[in-house]
Design an enzyme around this catalytic site. Structure first.
Site, PDB file in Angstrom:
ATOM      1  N   GLN A  32      10.015 -39.589  73.621  1.00 55.01           N
ATOM      2  CA  GLN A  32      10.528 -38.748  75.382  1.00 55.01           C
ATOM      3  C   GLN A  32      11.879 -39.756  75.275  1.00 55.01           C
ATOM      4  O   GLN A  32      12.398 -40.035  74.682  1.00 55.01           O
ATOM      5  CB  GLN A  32       9.362 -40.164  76.347  1.00 55.01           C
ATOM      6  N   ASP A  88       6.626 -52.304  77.109  1.00 60.11           N
ATOM      7  CA  ASP A  88       7.318 -53.114  77.555  1.00 60.11           C
ATOM      8  C   ASP A  88       6.956 -54.784  77.618  1.00 60.11           C
ATOM      9  O   ASP A  88       7.634 -55.747  77.620  1.00 60.11           O
ATOM     10  CB  ASP A  88       7.485 -53.137  79.218  1.00 60.11           C
ATOM     11  N   GLU A 107       1.067 -48.956  70.497  1.00 62.07           N
ATOM     12  CA  GLU A 107       1.739 -48.390  71.685  1.00 62.07           C
ATOM     13  C   GLU A 107       2.927 -47.791  70.518  1.00 62.07           C
ATOM     14  O   GLU A 107       3.028 -47.768  69.449  1.00 62.07           O
ATOM     15  CB  GLU A 107       3.442 -49.406  72.203  1.00 62.07           C
ATOM     16  N   ASP A 156      -2.324 -48.718  80.138  1.00 59.59           N
ATOM     17  CA  ASP A 156      -1.205 -49.275  80.914  1.00 59.59           C
ATOM     18  C   ASP A 156      -0.373 -48.047  80.158  1.00 59.59           C
ATOM     19  O   ASP A 156       0.707 -47.857  79.234  1.00 59.59           O
ATOM     20  CB  ASP A 156      -0.214 -50.767  80.027  1.00 59.59           C
ATOM     21  N   ASP A 159       2.378 -41.125  82.817  1.00 54.71           N
ATOM     22  CA  ASP A 159       1.167 -40.232  82.948  1.00 54.71           C
ATOM     23  C   ASP A 159       0.723 -39.242  82.944  1.00 54.71           C
ATOM     24  O   ASP A 159       1.162 -39.360  81.686  1.00 54.71           O
ATOM     25  CB  ASP A 159       2.428 -39.816  84.750  1.00 54.71           C
ATOM     26  N   PRO A 163       2.481 -37.624  75.934  1.00 49.45           N
ATOM     27  CA  PRO A 163       1.958 -38.129  74.717  1.00 49.45           C
ATOM     28  C   PRO A 163       1.150 -39.236  75.723  1.00 49.45           C
ATOM     29  O   PRO A 163       0.209 -39.423  74.684  1.00 49.45           O
ATOM     30  CB  PRO A 163       2.998 -39.714  74.382  1.00 49.45           C
TER      31      PRO A 163
END
Ligand code: SAM
Length: 274
Positions: A32, A88, A107, A156, A159, A163
């Site tokens: 991304q 994050d 993540e 978490d 949208d 991925p």
């Protein structure tokens, strides 16, 4: 005087704009595009593929609501959590504050973690805690292959495009179900009921096919589309809050825990049709 703005486009005819002091970073990763802005009103702003992920000023709402609500809905005080996405560190940080003994955070994009370490050190410091294991990998694969059990699973994610698309369907939730301990819960962010009814429909219908009880709650998050955001939570067996005193945070408190499940009629209709 020249003014610089970042705008998140909601449609061809509508956008939310932040006046910015500076753009601090722009990086295209394998997954991304990540941008970081210094804004006038919201402090630092992280976007992924042009959509707001978090700002200094209102991240507390999202991170409290995605962690504190499921915390009170497990049968026993929860000790182990899995976070999918959340690079994050904000969700992990709030869970550490709740006394979790082990947190696995999966993540997909190491660059999100790196950017957070530079620009949101208060959140990403969670990854330095020995109770937190950070895995850089795909949450979809992890849900299929892991056999560890967790009391709370938190999705978490971004949208349901790119991925994160596969994090909103029945197959994925089936994998998640296998990772949940007795009467544990799963929660997913599920978008704006107003602008992204599809995200909510996908999460709700997918979880309905796999779990016994599915409930939707909402929160006010100023920098997300429409400011009105949904979360979808599920478990095997009936969902009910533990009878214990509720901690007050910056957004979350006992009244919010109860009131966030009261849904406007258009959201109820949306769920009924799903
Ligand atoms: N607060 C945010 C929101 O709702 O806008 C979500 C923040 S967090 C930065 C979302 C993270 O999910 C991103 O860092 C993204 O890389 C990660 N992600 C997306 N798809 C994933 C997947 N399949 N497995 C693991 N992480 C994923």
């Amino acid at each position: 005087m020249i003014e610089n703005w970042f705008s998140e486009r909601y449609s061809d005819n509508l956008q939310l704009s932040f006046r910015i002091k500076d753009q601090l970073l722009s990086v295209k990763t394998d997954f991304q595009r990540i941008d970081l802005f210094d804004t006038y009103d919201f402090g630092k702003l992280l976007t992924i593929d042009g959509t707001v992920q978090l700002t200094d000023r209102d991240e507390f709402v999202y991170h409290e609501m995605i962690t504190m609500v499921p915390y009170y809905f497990t049968k026993k005080k929860p000790e182990k959590a899995l976070i999918i996405g959340g690079g994050d560190g904000g969700a992990a940080k709030t869970l550490l504050g709740l006394g979790f003994k082990r947190i696995v955070n999966v993540e997909i994009d190491s660059q999100v973690v790196e950017v957070s370490k530079r620009f949101f050190p208060e959140l990403s410091s969670a990854f330095d805690d020995p109770k937190v294991e950070l895995i850089i990998g795909d949450g979809i694969k992890y849900a299929k292959t892991s056999d560890e059990k967790f009391d709370v699973v938190i999705i978490d994610s971004t949208d349901p495009v790119g991925p994160a698309e596969g994090l909103f369907n029945k197959e994925f939730y089936k994998g998640v179900k296998n990772l949940i301990s007795d009467r544990g819960v799963v929660v997913s962010q599920s978008g704006s009921p107003f602008y992204q009814p599809n995200a909510l429909k996908l999460a709700y219908s997918g979880m309905k096919e796999v779990f016994d009880d599915v409930r939707v709650y909402t929160a006010f998050i100023p920098t997300y589309p429409s400011g009105f955001w949904s979360f979808t939570m599920a478990s095997s067996g009936t969902l009910s809050p533990r009878n214990e005193e509720v901690k007050s945070m910056q957004y979350f408190n006992g009244e919010v825990l109860e009131g966030s499940f009261k849904l406007p009629q258009f959201v109820r209709e949306l769920l009924k049709k799903t």
